[in-house]
Design a protein around this motif. Structure first.
Motif, short mmCIF file in Angstrom:
data_model
loop_
_atom_site.label_atom_id
_atom_site.label_comp_id
_atom_site.label_asym_id
_atom_site.label_seq_id
_atom_site.Cartn_x
_atom_site.Cartn_y
_atom_site.Cartn_z
N ALA A 136 0.86 -1.18 0.00
CA ALA A 136 0.00 0.00 0.00
C ALA A 136 0.89 1.23 0.00
O ALA A 136 1.98 1.22 0.58
CB ALA A 136 -0.93 0.01 1.22
N ALA A 137 0.43 2.29 -0.67
CA ALA A 137 1.19 3.53 -0.70
C ALA A 137 0.23 4.71 -0.75
O ALA A 137 -0.82 4.66 -1.41
CB ALA A 137 2.11 3.56 -1.92
N ASP A 138 0.59 5.76 -0.03
CA ASP A 138 -0.17 7.01 -0.05
C ASP A 138 0.84 8.15 -0.07
O ASP A 138 1.15 8.74 0.96
CB ASP A 138 -1.09 7.10 1.17
N GLY A 139 1.40 8.41 -1.26
CA GLY A 139 2.40 9.46 -1.39
C GLY A 139 3.76 9.00 -0.91
O GLY A 139 3.96 7.85 -0.50
N PRO A 140 4.75 9.91 -0.93
CA PRO A 140 6.13 9.56 -0.60
C PRO A 140 6.38 9.30 0.88
O PRO A 140 7.42 8.76 1.25
CB PRO A 140 6.93 10.78 -1.07
N ASP A 141 5.44 9.69 1.75
CA ASP A 141 5.68 9.57 3.19
C ASP A 141 4.93 8.42 3.86
O ASP A 141 5.05 8.24 5.07
CB ASP A 141 5.29 10.88 3.90
N ARG A 142 4.18 7.65 3.08
CA ARG A 142 3.42 6.55 3.68
C ARG A 142 3.43 5.34 2.75
O ARG A 142 2.86 5.37 1.67
CB ARG A 142 1.97 6.97 3.96
N GLN A 143 4.10 4.29 3.21
CA GLN A 143 4.09 3.02 2.47
C GLN A 143 4.05 1.85 3.46
O GLN A 143 4.48 1.99 4.61
CB GLN A 143 5.33 2.87 1.59
N LYS A 144 3.52 0.75 3.00
CA LYS A 144 3.50 -0.45 3.82
C LYS A 144 3.68 -1.68 2.93
O LYS A 144 3.06 -1.78 1.87
CB LYS A 144 2.18 -0.56 4.60
N VAL A 145 4.54 -2.59 3.36
CA VAL A 145 4.74 -3.87 2.70
C VAL A 145 4.61 -4.96 3.74
O VAL A 145 5.28 -4.90 4.78
CB VAL A 145 6.13 -3.96 2.03
N SER A 146 3.75 -5.93 3.49
CA SER A 146 3.57 -7.05 4.42
C SER A 146 3.91 -8.35 3.71
O SER A 146 3.37 -8.64 2.64
CB SER A 146 2.13 -7.10 4.94
N LEU A 147 4.82 -9.11 4.30
CA LEU A 147 5.21 -10.42 3.78
C LEU A 147 4.39 -11.48 4.50
O LEU A 147 4.50 -11.65 5.71
CB LEU A 147 6.71 -10.64 4.01
#
Length: 404
Positions: A136-147
């Motif tokens: 998930a991403a919301d602009g350059p300051d918020r990202q999430k990656v779940s393995l």
């Protein structure tokens, strides 16, 4: 980006075929690190879906590459499937333990403040096997990656200045800030765009680029861009990128080796949305009872000799040179005379074990060991020089001879 040397103005639908100090670090970590690095340098995705290929407006290869470059998608969420087949031998977990040891992680013994939630160790798992990620991403300051793992999940969350890593299996948390530490996720490809950005950097006059039809990926219409080396001697066969027709976002990325067979690395969306993710997606509070490791605390607990070894190795890599051009480029550097022992000198222990995994070679340069994958190969000479690239064994030996 260099100008594209396209075969022609082929259009979509035309139907073409598409730690114990410096010595141990230099002698033992280098070959394993080279193998693991392959997944983070060139990557990609199972064969693109051929069913229900959409009828899209014609586009040239140059126009499609430009569309990717101009894509400015800031918000998305979805599921990505990544499969990596570098042809590495089964080391029974040795390679992941050593690489996590480089980062002071759990494979390194745990006494130096390592954490199973440290992303620099955890995300090396993407270098082999098949994995499912939620992104998930919301602009350059918020990202999430779940393995996603068996009955467990590892998440890496970037929210403003904070970077959190959480391993649900061990209930451990790793925390760092942008001011205190470079964000580790920057160097870990997790989406097709991450991989595509790397591959498109290779486009120059040594490269053939063409559009080879269309596809549907994750329910979206896409063009198929095929990138191939013109030069002989590269281990890369072809790179195929499925490009979202509306946004220009890479949806799938596939790299096949020159030797044939299945893709070396596959990465592609199985589900994707370009809607703004809910703000709560990026919220994180350490669970009750979780062990929390702060990045600055970890650095303070690291053994002094370990920090010196890392510094020595970094200085050695500062002397890296690039031999050749395009797809036949070879990275060369000197470890300071700490090569792997060869022949009778190898004896037992880890040095002999690693040496047994490679091919012994000789040339004007002397002797050495070539470690091979289906994509990246590396020659380590007996006097500690390293030559690595997506090229054949013969090309590495030739480069070492020329550098003598």
């Amino acid at each position: 980006m260099a100008p594209i040397d396209s075969d022609d103005n082929t259009t979509a639908g035309a139907g073409e075929e598409p730690g114990g100090g410096r010595s141990r670090a230099a002698r033992y970590v280098v070959p394993v690190a080279v193998m693991g690095l392959a997944a983070a340098t060139i990557g990609l995705v199972p064969a693109l879906a051929d069913s229900s290929d959409p009828d899209l407006p014609k586009v040239t290869a140059e126009e499609l590459v430009q569309k990717i470059a101009e894509s400015d998608v800031q918000q998305l969420s979805g599921t990505v499937r990544i499969s990596t087949d570098l042809g590495l031998p089964d080391l029974g977990g040795l390679e992941s333990g050593m690489m996590s040891g480089m980062a002071g992680g759990p494979g390194g013994g745990g006494k130096d403040g390592g954490s199973s939630a440290d992303p620099s160790a955890k995300l090396t798992e993407l270098a082999s096997g098949s994995h499912t990620l939620r992104v998930a991403a919301d602009g350059p300051d918020r990202q999430k990656v779940s393995l996603l793992e068996d009955a467990a999940e590892y998440s890496l969350i970037h929210d403003g200045k904070d970077v959190w890593g959480y391993d649900s299996k061990s209930n451990e948390v790793y925390h760092s800030t942008q001011e205190g530490e470079e964000r580790p996720e920057k160097d870990v490809p997790a989406t097709p765009k991450d991989f595509a950005d790397q591959a498109l950097k290779a486009i120059d006059d040594t490269t053939s680029v063409k559009v080879a039809g269309t596809a549907q990926v994750a329910g979206r219409d896409a063009y198929r861009l095929v990138v191939e080396p013109r030069q002989k001697g590269s281990t890369v066969g072809a790179v195929t990128v499925a490009v979202d027709a509306e946004t220009g976002t890479p949806l799938k990325f596939t790299l096949t080796p020159a030797s044939g067979g299945a893709a070396v690395v596959d990465a592609g969306f199985t589900k994707v949305s370009f809607a703004k993710p809910d703000a709560s997606t990026f919220d994180f509070t350490p669970p009750k009872g979780a062990k929390v490791t702060e990045a600055d605390e970890k650095a303070a607990k690291a053994p002094e000799h370990g920090r010196k070894a890392e510094g020595d190795l970094a200085k050695e890599l500062d002397g890296l040179k690039v031999i050749g051009e395009g797809w036949n480029s070879i990275a060369a550097f000197d470890t300071g005379g700490q090569g792997l022992p060869t022949g009778a000198e190898a004896g037992g222990g880890l040095g002999g074990f690693l040496g047994s995994l490679g091919d012994q070679v000789k040339g004007d340069f002397g002797s050495g060991t070539v470690f091979k994958t289906r994509l990246v190969n590396a020659l380590i000479t007996e006097d500690g020089k390293v030559y690595a690239g997506a090229v054949t064994k013969d090309a590495l030996v030739k480069a070492a001879d020329a550098a003598k």
